[in-house]
Design an enzyme around this catalytic site. Structure first.
Site, mmCIF file in Angstrom:
data_model
loop_
_atom_site.group_PDB
_atom_site.id
_atom_site.type_symbol
_atom_site.label_atom_id
_atom_site.label_comp_id
_atom_site.label_asym_id
_atom_site.label_seq_id
_atom_site.Cartn_x
_atom_site.Cartn_y
_atom_site.Cartn_z
ATOM 1 N N ASP A 7 84.156 32.420 107.120
ATOM 2 C CA ASP A 7 84.621 33.593 106.550
ATOM 3 C C ASP A 7 85.589 33.047 105.402
ATOM 4 O O ASP A 7 85.222 32.683 104.386
ATOM 5 C CB ASP A 7 85.842 34.209 107.400
ATOM 6 C CG ASP A 7 86.493 35.567 107.211
ATOM 7 O OD1 ASP A 7 85.976 35.943 106.159
ATOM 8 O OD2 ASP A 7 87.491 35.959 107.874
ATOM 9 N N ARG A 23 81.709 39.750 123.365
ATOM 10 C CA ARG A 23 80.918 38.596 123.369
ATOM 11 C C ARG A 23 79.527 38.641 123.759
ATOM 12 O O ARG A 23 78.676 38.107 123.461
ATOM 13 C CB ARG A 23 81.855 37.331 123.850
ATOM 14 C CG ARG A 23 82.932 36.884 123.003
ATOM 15 C CD ARG A 23 83.341 35.544 123.825
ATOM 16 N NE ARG A 23 84.609 35.244 123.484
ATOM 17 C CZ ARG A 23 85.244 34.777 122.590
ATOM 18 N NH1 ARG A 23 84.514 34.379 121.351
ATOM 19 N NH2 ARG A 23 86.524 34.436 122.119
ATOM 20 N N GLU A 77 78.474 26.526 114.477
ATOM 21 C CA GLU A 77 79.783 27.538 114.412
ATOM 22 C C GLU A 77 79.231 28.945 114.210
ATOM 23 O O GLU A 77 78.158 28.965 113.906
ATOM 24 C CB GLU A 77 80.642 27.109 113.194
ATOM 25 C CG GLU A 77 81.640 28.096 112.772
ATOM 26 C CD GLU A 77 82.830 28.220 113.689
ATOM 27 O OE1 GLU A 77 82.729 28.288 115.019
ATOM 28 O OE2 GLU A 77 84.062 28.053 113.071
ATOM 29 N N ASP A 78 80.006 29.939 114.649
ATOM 30 C CA ASP A 78 79.625 31.392 114.609
ATOM 31 C C ASP A 78 79.590 32.033 113.363
ATOM 32 O O ASP A 78 78.462 32.440 113.001
ATOM 33 C CB ASP A 78 80.451 32.098 115.740
ATOM 34 C CG ASP A 78 82.011 32.123 115.430
ATOM 35 O OD1 ASP A 78 82.291 31.188 114.557
ATOM 36 O OD2 ASP A 78 82.810 32.732 116.067
ATOM 37 N N PHE A 108 84.411 43.319 109.916
ATOM 38 C CA PHE A 108 84.512 42.619 111.126
ATOM 39 C C PHE A 108 83.714 43.011 112.149
ATOM 40 O O PHE A 108 83.517 44.135 112.585
ATOM 41 C CB PHE A 108 86.111 42.992 111.550
ATOM 42 C CG PHE A 108 86.541 41.973 112.784
ATOM 43 C CD1 PHE A 108 86.822 40.614 112.613
ATOM 44 C CD2 PHE A 108 86.361 42.271 114.125
ATOM 45 C CE1 PHE A 108 87.340 39.718 113.214
ATOM 46 C CE2 PHE A 108 86.786 41.222 115.196
ATOM 47 C CZ PHE A 108 87.067 40.157 114.812
HETATM 48 P P1 5GP Z 1 87.575 31.066 108.658
HETATM 49 O O1 5GP Z 1 88.559 30.055 108.968
HETATM 50 O O2 5GP Z 1 86.572 30.695 108.155
HETATM 51 O O3 5GP Z 1 88.370 32.153 108.013
HETATM 52 O O4 5GP Z 1 87.288 31.976 109.974
HETATM 53 C C1 5GP Z 1 86.386 31.402 110.963
HETATM 54 C C2 5GP Z 1 86.810 31.895 112.285
HETATM 55 O O5 5GP Z 1 87.440 33.382 112.180
HETATM 56 C C3 5GP Z 1 85.590 32.342 112.807
HETATM 57 O O6 5GP Z 1 85.323 31.205 113.805
HETATM 58 C C4 5GP Z 1 85.654 33.448 113.980
HETATM 59 O O7 5GP Z 1 86.403 32.971 115.151
HETATM 60 C C5 5GP Z 1 86.842 34.281 113.142
HETATM 61 N N1 5GP Z 1 86.126 35.259 112.364
HETATM 62 C C6 5GP Z 1 86.032 35.463 110.991
HETATM 63 N N2 5GP Z 1 85.448 36.549 110.566
HETATM 64 C C7 5GP Z 1 85.038 37.275 111.939
HETATM 65 C C8 5GP Z 1 84.517 38.396 112.224
HETATM 66 O O8 5GP Z 1 84.118 39.203 111.463
HETATM 67 N N3 5GP Z 1 84.275 38.697 113.522
HETATM 68 C C9 5GP Z 1 84.846 37.857 114.566
HETATM 69 N N4 5GP Z 1 84.573 38.053 115.704
HETATM 70 N N5 5GP Z 1 85.473 36.740 114.303
HETATM 71 C C10 5GP Z 1 85.706 36.437 112.980
#
Ligand code: 5GP
Length: 181
Positions: free
Chosen positions: A102, A164, A98-99, A151
């Site tokens: 958060d 990207r 996963e990228d 972010f």
């Molecule tokens: P979570 O469900 O853990 O809150 O969020 C995960 C998803 O939110 C990540 O896979 C990503 O797509 C998006 N996301 C969360 N933080 C960031 C950020 O700082 N930058 C970007 N581009 N996407 C984020």
């Protein structure tokens, strides 16, 4: 594109070095096992392809695409599968790539969903982690970098489908997304 970024957080050199280390660690941990690497589209695509080349084992690659409902910079925890896996993972060793984690809501949903398909094991490899924002407990087994609550874009991560292809990770200027929050 450069005007929209306030600062480079992780340089190309730093991330290349860290991805190599993760690949070496995964190679050691899964020696003798059959590994299915599951990339979460689209954000993990750069990390996935670099990491896969640093894993010196036979692997099967598969992809899943999810969308989380919410606004542009916050996820809601309600996740929808846009593209499911092609492979059957029952009895397989699965590593989710996963990228960024958060709040943890997306990965929490994904792990539960994939667990119900009865893999032999399931672990998480995440490029970035924002620990200060966690809402649900998610065990990240392999992690690239901890980052502050900013972010970020680049190396697969987007804002409105842009940035990207940056070969590094940078902080997006808040004024770029502020109007959408
Ligand atoms: P979570 O469900 O853990 O809150 O969020 C995960 C998803 O939110 C990540 O896979 C990503 O797509 C998006 N996301 C969360 N933080 C960031 C950020 O700082 N930058 C970007 N581009 N996407 C984020």
């Amino acid at each position: 594109m450069e005007r929209d970024q306030s600062k480079i957080l992780i340089s190309q050199e730093e991330l290349t070095k860290r991805v190599r280390e993760l690949g070496q660690q995964i190679t050691r941990d899964y020696a003798g096992k059959e590994l299915v690497l599951i990339g979460v589209l689209k954000g993990a695509v750069m990390f996935f392809s670099d990491l896969a080349r640093e894993i010196k084992l036979p692997i099967v690659m598969d992809f899943i695409a999810v969308s989380s409902y919410g606004d542009a910079t916050h996820s809601s925890g309600v996740v929808r599968i846009l593209k499911d896996l092609d492979e059957i993972i029952e009895g397989k060793h699965v590593l989710i790539v996963e990228d960024i984690v958060d709040t943890g809501l997306t990965l929490n949903y994904l792990v539960d969903n994939l667990k119900s398909r009865k893999p032999s094991s399931i672990k998480i490899c995440c490029f970035l982690d924002k620990p200060s924002r966690r809402m649900v407990d998610v065990k990240v087994d392999y992690k690239g970098f901890d980052i502050p609550d900013e972010f970020v874009v680049g190396y697969g991560l987007d804002y409105a489908e842009k940035y990207r292809n940056l070969p590094y990770v940078s902080i997006l200027k808040p004024e770029i997304y502020e109007n959408n929050r």
